[in-house]
Design a protein around this motif. Structure first.
Motif, PDB file in Angstrom:
ATOM      1  N   LYS A 133       0.837  -1.200   0.000  1.00 12.78           N
ATOM      2  CA  LYS A 133       0.000   0.000   0.000  1.00 12.78           C
ATOM      3  C   LYS A 133       0.877   1.257   0.000  1.00 12.78           C
ATOM      4  CE  LYS A 133      -3.709   0.349   2.258  1.00 12.78           C
ATOM      5  NZ  LYS A 133      -4.764   0.451   3.301  1.00 12.78           N
ATOM      6  N   ASP A 134       0.563   2.189  -0.890  1.00 17.78           N
ATOM      7  CA  ASP A 134       1.268   3.463  -0.915  1.00 17.78           C
ATOM      8  C   ASP A 134       0.621   4.472   0.030  1.00 17.78           C
ATOM      9  OD1 ASP A 134       3.158   2.618  -2.769  1.00 17.78           O
ATOM     10  OD2 ASP A 134       1.841   3.098  -4.466  1.00 17.78           O
ATOM     11  N   ASP A 135      -0.697   4.406   0.130  1.00 15.83           N
ATOM     12  CA  ASP A 135      -1.436   5.345   0.979  1.00 15.83           C
ATOM     13  C   ASP A 135      -1.885   4.609   2.239  1.00 15.83           C
ATOM     14  OD1 ASP A 135      -2.732   7.561   1.919  1.00 15.83           O
ATOM     15  OD2 ASP A 135      -4.541   7.285   0.692  1.00 15.83           O
ATOM     16  N   ILE A 136      -1.130   4.783   3.304  1.00 18.96           N
ATOM     17  CA  ILE A 136      -1.409   4.081   4.545  1.00 18.96           C
ATOM     18  C   ILE A 136      -2.047   5.033   5.544  1.00 18.96           C
ATOM     19  CG2 ILE A 136      -0.373   2.853   6.492  1.00 18.96           C
ATOM     20  CD1 ILE A 136       1.744   1.804   4.618  1.00 18.96           C
ATOM     21  N   HIS A 137      -3.175   4.608   6.110  1.00 19.48           N
ATOM     22  CA  HIS A 137      -3.872   5.397   7.117  1.00 19.48           C
ATOM     23  C   HIS A 137      -3.492   4.904   8.509  1.00 19.48           C
ATOM     24  CE1 HIS A 137      -6.488   7.328   4.106  1.00 19.48           C
ATOM     25  NE2 HIS A 137      -6.460   6.140   3.505  1.00 19.48           N
ATOM     26  N   LEU A 138      -3.694   5.763   9.487  1.00 19.33           N
ATOM     27  CA  LEU A 138      -3.333   5.410  10.857  1.00 19.33           C
ATOM     28  C   LEU A 138      -4.094   4.169  11.325  1.00 19.33           C
ATOM     29  CD1 LEU A 138      -1.511   6.459  13.171  1.00 19.33           C
ATOM     30  CD2 LEU A 138      -3.505   7.685  14.052  1.00 19.33           C
ATOM     31  N   GLU A 139      -5.353   4.072  10.907  1.00 20.80           N
ATOM     32  CA  GLU A 139      -6.169   2.924  11.299  1.00 20.80           C
ATOM     33  C   GLU A 139      -5.625   1.610  10.754  1.00 20.80           C
ATOM     34  OE1 GLU A 139      -8.442   6.644  11.575  1.00 20.80           O
ATOM     35  OE2 GLU A 139      -7.220   5.709   9.993  1.00 20.80           O
ATOM     36  N   ASP A 140      -4.859   1.688   9.659  1.00 25.60           N
ATOM     37  CA  ASP A 140      -4.296   0.471   9.069  1.00 25.60           C
ATOM     38  C   ASP A 140      -3.276  -0.199   9.982  1.00 25.60           C
ATOM     39  OD1 ASP A 140      -5.840   0.901   6.786  1.00 25.60           O
ATOM     40  OD2 ASP A 140      -4.247   2.046   5.775  1.00 25.60           O
ATOM     41  N   LEU A 141      -2.735   0.555  10.941  1.00 29.83           N
ATOM     42  CA  LEU A 141      -1.690   0.008  11.805  1.00 29.83           C
ATOM     43  C   LEU A 141      -2.255  -0.777  12.990  1.00 29.83           C
ATOM     44  CD1 LEU A 141       0.708   3.116  12.035  1.00 29.83           C
ATOM     45  CD2 LEU A 141       0.550   1.399  10.229  1.00 29.83           C
ATOM     46  N   SER A 142      -3.523  -0.583  13.287  1.00 27.18           N
ATOM     47  CA  SER A 142      -4.110  -1.181  14.489  1.00 27.18           C
ATOM     48  C   SER A 142      -3.934  -2.692  14.591  1.00 27.18           C
ATOM     49  CB  SER A 142      -5.596  -0.818  14.580  1.00 27.18           C
ATOM     50  OG  SER A 142      -5.749   0.569  14.817  1.00 27.18           O
ATOM     51  N   PRO A 143      -4.106  -3.484  13.507  1.00 27.29           N
ATOM     52  CA  PRO A 143      -4.009  -4.945  13.660  1.00 27.29           C
ATOM     53  C   PRO A 143      -2.602  -5.461  13.924  1.00 27.29           C
ATOM     54  CG  PRO A 143      -5.261  -4.330  11.680  1.00 27.29           C
ATOM     55  CD  PRO A 143      -4.551  -3.108  12.157  1.00 27.29           C
ATOM     56  N   TYR A 144      -1.592  -4.617  13.767  1.00 27.26           N
ATOM     57  CA  TYR A 144      -0.219  -5.112  13.809  1.00 27.26           C
ATOM     58  C   TYR A 144       0.523  -4.568  15.036  1.00 27.26           C
ATOM     59  CZ  TYR A 144      -1.659  -5.878   9.006  1.00 27.26           C
ATOM     60  OH  TYR A 144      -2.364  -6.253   7.892  1.00 27.26           O
ATOM     61  N   GLY A 145       1.302  -5.432  15.655  1.00 34.43           N
ATOM     62  CA  GLY A 145       2.057  -5.029  16.834  1.00 34.43           C
ATOM     63  C   GLY A 145       3.207  -4.088  16.493  1.00 34.43           C
ATOM     64  N   LEU A 146       3.371  -3.075  17.328  1.00 37.25           N
ATOM     65  CA  LEU A 146       4.432  -2.090  17.115  1.00 37.25           C
ATOM     66  C   LEU A 146       5.656  -2.439  17.953  1.00 37.25           C
ATOM     67  CD1 LEU A 146       2.398   1.264  17.283  1.00 37.25           C
ATOM     68  CD2 LEU A 146       3.253   0.106  15.230  1.00 37.25           C
ATOM     69  N   ILE A 147       6.816  -2.173  17.407  1.00 30.86           N
ATOM     70  CA  ILE A 147       8.079  -2.271  18.142  1.00 30.86           C
ATOM     71  C   ILE A 147       8.537  -0.844  18.417  1.00 30.86           C
ATOM     72  CG2 ILE A 147      10.439  -3.142  18.144  1.00 30.86           C
ATOM     73  CD1 ILE A 147       9.583  -5.217  16.096  1.00 30.86           C
ATOM     74  N   LEU A 148       8.581  -0.457  19.678  1.00 31.64           N
ATOM     75  CA  LEU A 148       8.867   0.928  20.041  1.00 31.64           C
ATOM     76  C   LEU A 148       9.969   0.996  21.095  1.00 31.64           C
ATOM     77  CD1 LEU A 148       5.251   2.419  20.376  1.00 31.64           C
ATOM     78  CD2 LEU A 148       6.827   2.643  18.439  1.00 31.64           C
ATOM     79  N   PRO A 149      10.615   2.169  21.205  1.00 32.84           N
ATOM     80  CA  PRO A 149      11.565   2.377  22.302  1.00 32.84           C
ATOM     81  C   PRO A 149      10.822   2.324  23.641  1.00 32.84           C
ATOM     82  CG  PRO A 149      11.855   4.030  20.585  1.00 32.84           C
ATOM     83  CD  PRO A 149      10.587   3.320  20.282  1.00 32.84           C
ATOM     84  N   PRO A 150      11.543   2.260  24.758  1.00 37.40           N
ATOM     85  CA  PRO A 150      10.903   2.195  26.071  1.00 37.40           C
ATOM     86  C   PRO A 150       9.931   3.349  26.311  1.00 37.40           C
ATOM     87  CG  PRO A 150      13.226   1.673  26.265  1.00 37.40           C
ATOM     88  CD  PRO A 150      13.008   2.124  24.849  1.00 37.40           C
ATOM     89  N   GLU A 151       8.954   3.086  27.141  1.00 40.58           N
ATOM     90  CA  GLU A 151       7.865   4.041  27.378  1.00 40.58           C
ATOM     91  C   GLU A 151       8.353   5.380  27.919  1.00 40.58           C
ATOM     92  OE1 GLU A 151       3.537   4.124  29.718  1.00 40.58           O
ATOM     93  OE2 GLU A 151       4.821   2.344  29.748  1.00 40.58           O
TER      94      GLU A 151
END
Length: 344
Positions: free
Chosen positions: A216-234
């Motif tokens: 997908k070229d046009d990604i919306h914020l809602e598109d990320l909901s089903p997938y787990g995020l890898i983020l720096p510490p809280e």
């Protein structure tokens, strides 16, 4: 005394000489020396008030009372015959005459503050010294290498120390005078800190090439909901920013892994363990060969990186030289001493 007349006491030559003022120690000359010493105190008070914005902060920095600082400023205005400061309820600002004097007085006062350092550097016959820069891991790894290389080539005798710390710890080092400057990103700028943003980076979504969103070229914020995020510490700014945006837009999200370090996050994403939202500062050409990258600036604000300083601190020549490599003339205007704001 028995009525006897006592003749006047004679003064010998030595006594007369001790009563005769020596050349160069007359009342007029002594006043001139006092006047010069007093003028330096007045100029220091003027420069400190200009840099810090209030009498109370200047008095604290100079270890004086507020009335003493105020009297020095009034005396300086009286002697120069011009109003230098405009006092408002919240802050002190400069008149046109004050602006002109500040341009003259600032290098004089800074030179006096750095006199010991400059003297020892001159007498040792070489330009040496020490510079401590506080910065986070990503800044040290991705932003500073070229700057450090250029600085080392120009000033090989300066001992350069890079303190690898978080933003909060970097501010603590600045306040304790254990770091000359800090380089990094700021979300909130405290009143005693000045921040001059220089570099700006977009937020980027990264994912492995075989990920469902990669096509997908046009990604919306809602598109990320089903997938787990890898983020720096809280506790770090990136996590706070990501959480803030999702919360404001009422979009659910899941954190699959918390881990520190952009390189680790990129490696885990490439392994298919999740997707991530990173700052563009850490994206290299090699990353684009193994990851799919999409710009998310439409949802997440830019991250700005720049020079962080403690207000009222007179920077050493080593620190000023480093800042000039970042952006020549960055410190020529007094705005760097004003309360900054984050562009994120």
């Amino acid at each position: 005394m028995n009525g006897a007349i006592v003749p006047p006491r004679k003064l010998n030559r030595a006594s007369k000489e001790t009563r005769t003022p020596r050349r160069g120690t007359s009342a007029e000359d002594g006043g001139r020396f006092y006047y010069k010493g007093n003028r330096l105190k007045q100029l220091r008070a003027f420069v400190y008030v200009t840099r810090l914005g209030t009498l109370s902060r200047a008095a604290e920095a100079l270890f004086l009372s507020q009335p003493s600082v105020s009297l020095q400023l009034k005396a300086l205005e009286r002697e120069l015959g011009a109003p230098l400061l405009e006092r408002t309820r919240r802050r002190i600002t400069l008149t046109d005459a004050g602006e002109a004097l500040y341009e003259i007085a600032r290098p004089l006062v800074e030179g006096f503050e750095n006199l010991d350092r400059e003297f020892h550097a001159k007498t040792r016959g070489r330009q040496d010294g020490k510079l401590t820069v506080a910065a986070g891991s990503s800044t040290i790894q991705y932003l500073l290498p070229d700057l450090v290389k250029a600085y080392r080539e120009r000033y090989p005798s300066v001992h350069l120390q890079l303190a690898n710390v978080t933003g909060k710890d970097g501010l603590a080092l600045l306040r304790a005078d254990e770091a000359d400057i800090a380089i990094g990103s700021m979300l909130d700028v405290p009143q005693d800190i000045a921040w001059a943003p220089v570099y700006h980076y977009d937020p980027m979504l990264i994912m492995p090439p075989d990920h469902p969103l990669a096509a997908k070229d046009d990604i919306h914020l809602e598109d990320l909901s089903p997938y787990g995020l890898i983020l720096p510490p809280e506790r770090l700014t990136t996590f706070r920013l990501v959480d803030m945006v999702f919360q404001q837009r009422h979009v659910p999200y899941t954190v699959a892994i918390e881990v520190g370090g952009w390189d680790v996050i990129k490696q885990y994403v490439a392994m298919g363990l999740g997707i991530s939202i990173v700052t563009g500062i850490c994206i290299t050409e090699a990353d684009k060969q193994r990851l799919v990258v999409r710009n998310l600036r439409r949802y997440f604000p830019q991250r700005s990186y720049g020079v962080v300083m403690r207000k009222g601190k007179f920077l050493s020549p080593e620190a000023r030289a480093f800042i000039d490599l970042i952006r020549p003339g960055l410190l020529t205007h007094r705005d760097y001493d004003e309360p900054g704001h984050s562009e994120r």
